[in-house]
Design a protein around this motif. Sequence first.
Motif, PDB file in Angstrom:
ATOM      1  N   PRO A 274      -3.838   0.728  -3.151  1.00  0.00           N
ATOM      2  CA  PRO A 274      -2.932  -0.387  -3.410  1.00  0.00           C
ATOM      3  C   PRO A 274      -1.893   0.048  -4.445  1.00  0.00           C
ATOM      4  O   PRO A 274      -2.190   0.893  -5.300  1.00  0.00           O
ATOM      5  CB  PRO A 274      -3.848  -1.464  -3.994  1.00  0.00           C
ATOM      6  CG  PRO A 274      -5.238  -1.058  -3.630  1.00  0.00           C
ATOM      7  CD  PRO A 274      -5.236   0.423  -3.487  1.00  0.00           C
ATOM      8  N   ILE A 275      -0.721  -0.544  -4.368  1.00  0.00           N
ATOM      9  CA  ILE A 275       0.343  -0.162  -5.298  1.00  0.00           C
ATOM     10  C   ILE A 275      -0.074  -0.356  -6.750  1.00  0.00           C
ATOM     11  O   ILE A 275       0.398   0.348  -7.645  1.00  0.00           O
ATOM     12  CB  ILE A 275       1.649  -0.940  -4.980  1.00  0.00           C
ATOM     13  CG1 ILE A 275       2.810  -0.504  -5.876  1.00  0.00           C
ATOM     14  CG2 ILE A 275       1.455  -2.451  -5.085  1.00  0.00           C
ATOM     15  CD1 ILE A 275       3.219   0.907  -5.705  1.00  0.00           C
TER      16      ILE A 275
ATOM     17  N   THR B 208       0.842  -1.201   0.000  1.00  0.00           N
ATOM     18  CA  THR B 208       0.000   0.000   0.000  1.00  0.00           C
ATOM     19  C   THR B 208       0.877   1.250   0.000  1.00  0.00           C
ATOM     20  O   THR B 208       1.945   1.261   0.596  1.00  0.00           O
ATOM     21  CB  THR B 208      -0.914  -0.039   1.241  1.00  0.00           C
ATOM     22  OG1 THR B 208      -1.689  -1.242   1.180  1.00  0.00           O
ATOM     23  CG2 THR B 208      -1.867   1.135   1.312  1.00  0.00           C
ATOM     24  N   VAL B 209       0.374   2.298  -0.640  1.00  0.00           N
ATOM     25  CA  VAL B 209       1.161   3.526  -0.764  1.00  0.00           C
ATOM     26  C   VAL B 209       0.216   4.724  -0.658  1.00  0.00           C
ATOM     27  O   VAL B 209      -0.963   4.613  -0.998  1.00  0.00           O
ATOM     28  CB  VAL B 209       1.948   3.493  -2.107  1.00  0.00           C
ATOM     29  CG1 VAL B 209       1.025   3.383  -3.291  1.00  0.00           C
ATOM     30  CG2 VAL B 209       2.864   4.661  -2.265  1.00  0.00           C
ATOM     31  N   SER B 210       0.720   5.844  -0.154  1.00  0.00           N
ATOM     32  CA  SER B 210      -0.161   7.015  -0.045  1.00  0.00           C
ATOM     33  C   SER B 210      -0.035   7.887  -1.290  1.00  0.00           C
ATOM     34  O   SER B 210       1.026   7.964  -1.893  1.00  0.00           O
ATOM     35  CB  SER B 210       0.165   7.824   1.206  1.00  0.00           C
ATOM     36  OG  SER B 210       1.411   8.462   1.071  1.00  0.00           O
TER      37      SER B 210
ATOM     38  N   ASP C 108       5.976  -1.654  -7.437  1.00  0.00           N
ATOM     39  CA  ASP C 108       5.415  -2.805  -6.726  1.00  0.00           C
ATOM     40  C   ASP C 108       6.578  -3.709  -6.307  1.00  0.00           C
ATOM     41  O   ASP C 108       7.261  -4.277  -7.170  1.00  0.00           O
ATOM     42  CB  ASP C 108       4.455  -3.558  -7.659  1.00  0.00           C
ATOM     43  CG  ASP C 108       3.668  -4.628  -6.919  1.00  0.00           C
ATOM     44  OD1 ASP C 108       4.145  -5.077  -5.855  1.00  0.00           O
ATOM     45  OD2 ASP C 108       2.590  -5.007  -7.408  1.00  0.00           O
ATOM     46  N   ILE C 109       6.777  -3.821  -5.025  1.00  0.00           N
ATOM     47  CA  ILE C 109       7.912  -4.579  -4.494  1.00  0.00           C
ATOM     48  C   ILE C 109       7.919  -6.019  -5.016  1.00  0.00           C
ATOM     49  O   ILE C 109       8.975  -6.624  -5.197  1.00  0.00           O
ATOM     50  CB  ILE C 109       7.905  -4.539  -2.939  1.00  0.00           C
ATOM     51  CG1 ILE C 109       9.006  -5.426  -2.321  1.00  0.00           C
ATOM     52  CG2 ILE C 109       6.580  -4.919  -2.350  1.00  0.00           C
ATOM     53  CD1 ILE C 109      10.379  -5.035  -2.703  1.00  0.00           C
ATOM     54  N   ARG C 110       6.746  -6.538  -5.316  1.00  0.00           N
ATOM     55  CA  ARG C 110       6.663  -7.940  -5.730  1.00  0.00           C
ATOM     56  C   ARG C 110       7.411  -8.197  -7.036  1.00  0.00           C
ATOM     57  O   ARG C 110       7.807  -9.307  -7.332  1.00  0.00           O
ATOM     58  CB  ARG C 110       5.198  -8.377  -5.831  1.00  0.00           C
ATOM     59  CG  ARG C 110       4.545  -8.399  -4.445  1.00  0.00           C
ATOM     60  CD  ARG C 110       3.062  -8.521  -4.508  1.00  0.00           C
ATOM     61  NE  ARG C 110       2.415  -7.362  -5.109  1.00  0.00           N
ATOM     62  CZ  ARG C 110       1.111  -7.100  -5.009  1.00  0.00           C
ATOM     63  NH1 ARG C 110       0.329  -7.905  -4.317  1.00  0.00           N
ATOM     64  NH2 ARG C 110       0.581  -6.037  -5.585  1.00  0.00           N
ATOM     65  N   LYS C 111       7.626  -7.103  -7.806  1.00  0.00           N
ATOM     66  CA  LYS C 111       8.363  -7.273  -9.069  1.00  0.00           C
ATOM     67  C   LYS C 111       9.855  -7.476  -8.823  1.00  0.00           C
ATOM     68  O   LYS C 111      10.572  -7.933  -9.704  1.00  0.00           O
ATOM     69  CB  LYS C 111       8.165  -6.037  -9.944  1.00  0.00           C
ATOM     70  CG  LYS C 111       6.743  -5.881 -10.433  1.00  0.00           C
ATOM     71  CD  LYS C 111       6.642  -4.675 -11.349  1.00  0.00           C
ATOM     72  CE  LYS C 111       5.222  -4.501 -11.840  1.00  0.00           C
ATOM     73  NZ  LYS C 111       4.975  -3.152 -12.339  1.00  0.00           N
ATOM     74  N   LEU C 112      10.327  -7.055  -7.645  1.00  0.00           N
ATOM     75  CA  LEU C 112      11.767  -7.144  -7.382  1.00  0.00           C
ATOM     76  C   LEU C 112      12.115  -8.223  -6.375  1.00  0.00           C
ATOM     77  O   LEU C 112      13.267  -8.348  -5.964  1.00  0.00           O
ATOM     78  CB  LEU C 112      12.288  -5.803  -6.827  1.00  0.00           C
ATOM     79  CG  LEU C 112      12.148  -4.565  -7.681  1.00  0.00           C
ATOM     80  CD1 LEU C 112      12.924  -3.412  -7.074  1.00  0.00           C
ATOM     81  CD2 LEU C 112      12.662  -4.811  -9.088  1.00  0.00           C
TER      82      LEU C 112
ATOM     83  N   PRO D 194       9.604  -0.159   4.079  1.00  0.00           N
ATOM     84  CA  PRO D 194      11.025  -0.045   3.745  1.00  0.00           C
ATOM     85  C   PRO D 194      11.387  -0.761   2.442  1.00  0.00           C
ATOM     86  O   PRO D 194      12.162  -0.235   1.638  1.00  0.00           O
ATOM     87  CB  PRO D 194      11.723  -0.719   4.938  1.00  0.00           C
ATOM     88  CG  PRO D 194      10.758  -0.591   6.060  1.00  0.00           C
ATOM     89  CD  PRO D 194       9.395  -0.665   5.450  1.00  0.00           C
ATOM     90  N   ALA D 195      10.814  -1.932   2.207  1.00  0.00           N
ATOM     91  CA  ALA D 195      11.147  -2.658   0.979  1.00  0.00           C
ATOM     92  C   ALA D 195      10.662  -1.878  -0.240  1.00  0.00           C
ATOM     93  O   ALA D 195      11.332  -1.806  -1.278  1.00  0.00           O
ATOM     94  CB  ALA D 195      10.522  -4.051   1.002  1.00  0.00           C
ATOM     95  N   MET D 196       9.484  -1.266  -0.110  1.00  0.00           N
ATOM     96  CA  MET D 196       8.938  -0.489  -1.236  1.00  0.00           C
ATOM     97  C   MET D 196       9.756   0.778  -1.469  1.00  0.00           C
ATOM     98  O   MET D 196       9.957   1.189  -2.622  1.00  0.00           O
ATOM     99  CB  MET D 196       7.487  -0.104  -0.936  1.00  0.00           C
ATOM    100  CG  MET D 196       6.559  -1.281  -0.964  1.00  0.00           C
ATOM    101  SD  MET D 196       5.719  -1.440  -2.530  1.00  0.00           S
ATOM    102  CE  MET D 196       4.552  -0.104  -2.372  1.00  0.00           C
ATOM    103  N   ALA D 197      10.242   1.403  -0.374  1.00  0.00           N
ATOM    104  CA  ALA D 197      11.072   2.607  -0.543  1.00  0.00           C
ATOM    105  C   ALA D 197      12.382   2.220  -1.221  1.00  0.00           C
ATOM    106  O   ALA D 197      12.882   2.937  -2.098  1.00  0.00           O
ATOM    107  CB  ALA D 197      11.323   3.263   0.811  1.00  0.00           C
TER     108      ALA D 197
END
Length: 765
Positions: free
Chosen positions: A306-307, A294-296, A469-473, A455-458
């Motif tokens: 949602p991202i 999730t992101v603001s 989207d962190i899931r891509k990495l 933190p992972a998304m940043a």
Amino acid sequence: MPSAQNKTLYDKVYAAHLIADDTIYIDRHLVHEVTSPQAFEGLRNAGRSVRRPDCTLATVDHNIPTSSRATYKNVKTFIDEPDSRLQCMTLEENVEAFGLTYFGMGDQRQGIVHVVGPEQGFTLPGTTVVCGDSHTSTHGAFGALAFGIGTSEVEHVLATQTLISRKSKNMKVQVDGVLAPGVTSKDIALHVIGKISTAGGTGSVIEFCGSAIRSLSMEARMSICNMSIEGGARAGMIAPDEITFEYLKGRPLAPKFDSPEWHRAVKYWESLQTDADAKFDIEVYIDAKEIPPTVSWGTSPQDVVPITGAVPDPAGETDPIKKAGMIRALEYMGLEPHTPMQEVAVDKVFIGSCTNSRIEDLRAAAKVVKGRKVAQNIMRAMVVPGSGLIKKQAEAEGLDKIFVDAGFEWREAGCSMCLGMNPDILSPKERCASTSNRNFEGRQGAGGRTHLMSPAMAAAAAVTGKITDIRKLMSNEYVAQAEGSPKIDIAPENEELVSDEELDKAADVPQDSTPSSTNAHAAGEKPTGIPKFEVLKGITAPLPIANVDTDAIIPKQFLKTIKRTGLGTALFWALRFNPDGTENPDFILNKEPYRQSKILVVTGPNFGCGSSREHAPWALLDFGIKCIIAPSFADIFFNNTFKNGMLPIIISSPDTLSVLATEANAGQELEVDLPNQTIRNGAGEELCKFNVDGFRKHCLVNGLDDIGLTLQKDNLIAEYEKKRSIEWPWLDGAGYLSKHRKPVKVDAVKAPTTNRGAAKDIADW
Ligand SMILES: CC(C)[C@H](C(=O)O)[C@@H](O)C(=O)O
Ligand code: SF4
């Protein structure tokens, strides 16, 4: 009141600390440089001492630079910015004069106050924990009742070790199931706030429970409780369990592991569970698998998507106040409706803050960054560990190298760009991927744009240059753990600490003083005064805005004062003044007759949300506004106003509010009559009645300061302390203070010569 069998965790901790009439005992008091100067000044003016130095822990965090401390000698020579330097020096003078344990900049244990408390084992299950800081809610992760307070309340706790705290409502947020890969506790927090809104928890203490919460580490639990204040709650709590006890093992200020006291403590802590048949006033259920990364997108922590989502469109909003808020937020954020979040490029990345600067956060970010480089368009990517000890642990694990190799800055501990009271700020229009907790206008720097995320998304945003989207990495090894990582000593014998003799000499400590004998003035204590509030007649300014946060009422650059006065010019700074310093002619307080306003009618809910800064009511008061009428208020702001002789009035009926707003819009005066609990128009005709708490009304009408009133209960406080020493002996005078310092008697408190340059250098100790 619930019976013995059907109590919530909150009911139990509250009841165990109740001394009398809504007065609760405070076990742990954390202090930082921003919200304490005026409190210590108040103590001095009244000739009062700190009742329990052994239960008080101070550090510097908000103002300090996060640049290398290789050349650090003392704050006087290290901090360039005069007001920041003054605030830190003032804290150092105060901790010395009042005999408090202090982690200064030369001490590895220094860090963000909410990171330091748990790290040292100062925060323990079943305790009451307060700090002049809204994110004190963090400590609720231990099953503590922990909440932010204003500066007047800081003074109250320093003097009495108690607080007047009405019982809040019980709210439950239950998250069950298994979190999807890439989803962290930060995503839970953002998702929950998006669902309940920033006012959803107002007046409540939230207990987070359910299988998804139970599966979280202590650090992840802290991130959730930390952000419960963003959901408007007084506090967030999680019942202690094996994960909690495991975390506390070996912490310097916790009971010694495996000692008889440890086993006694664990037995008590295990009892701190909500009973099966306890009832909650509000219940929220969430399925963990429905929570996405999730992101603001906007300027309130409730503005989340949602991202995989897009920037929302105000055209779909029917509520006029909400719609206006969305339009303003999009304009401020420089975003167009329907833009996919993953197409939003960022300029800066900040990994830090009391929400996400602990070792697991840094590990999660480092996993994403490892072997990658910060993207070309990123002007600055920073990692700011939450404490000196976290920094040391990360370095022992080689995380610093991963970050530096990728192009990140590896900084020293502090609040840093979370609110930019120090040099770490965004420039106007710069966009930041941030692991912090607030995205208010100007939060990270005037005109700066903040997107909150994990933190992972940043880290992902840093390496791709845009919100990602962190899931891509993600690789399969993505876990927030470091098996077999080196362990550092968390209670280091610090070479920077001066000797016991020097400390005793510095504080002029009488060797026979004991914690309970410190209240030399208690017996003859007379309530001192706050300005009386009886009838207030004056121009009333209308403010049709929802969720007015205290950063908007007074931004961070004005929090560096050590006085309570002179803040009127800073009131509503960003709304009242253009970036070039000229007045914004459209803002209501810049128009006649509203420049003379004494009353504010706010038609949107949740006035005063966010930070605990008492500077907000001080600024309103200094401008001339003594009464605020609104449909609802954030809890800390509400409390803070009363302490300053101001009256916040809740009018929940939209019709009544609209009658008052019509008078205000017409430039008419209103008359607020507190003794009769009535609001009249300028001609003296009654418009409505209002409710007010009886004790608060009594204090306001008679101009009574509640510290004096509480000190009259000294025998009850002393009795409670005796009982506490028997039942929970691990809460007394433990740890560093008993090793290094003794509490001071009131007559041993020396006023520092000056708060300005002439004061002598004080080394960290
Ligand atoms: C300075 C302090 C009063 C404030 C708070 O209460 O939260 C700060 O920590 C913040 O995050 O805005
Ligand atoms: S929210 Fe930010 S400024 Fe406030 S205490 Fe936490 S890190 Fe510091």
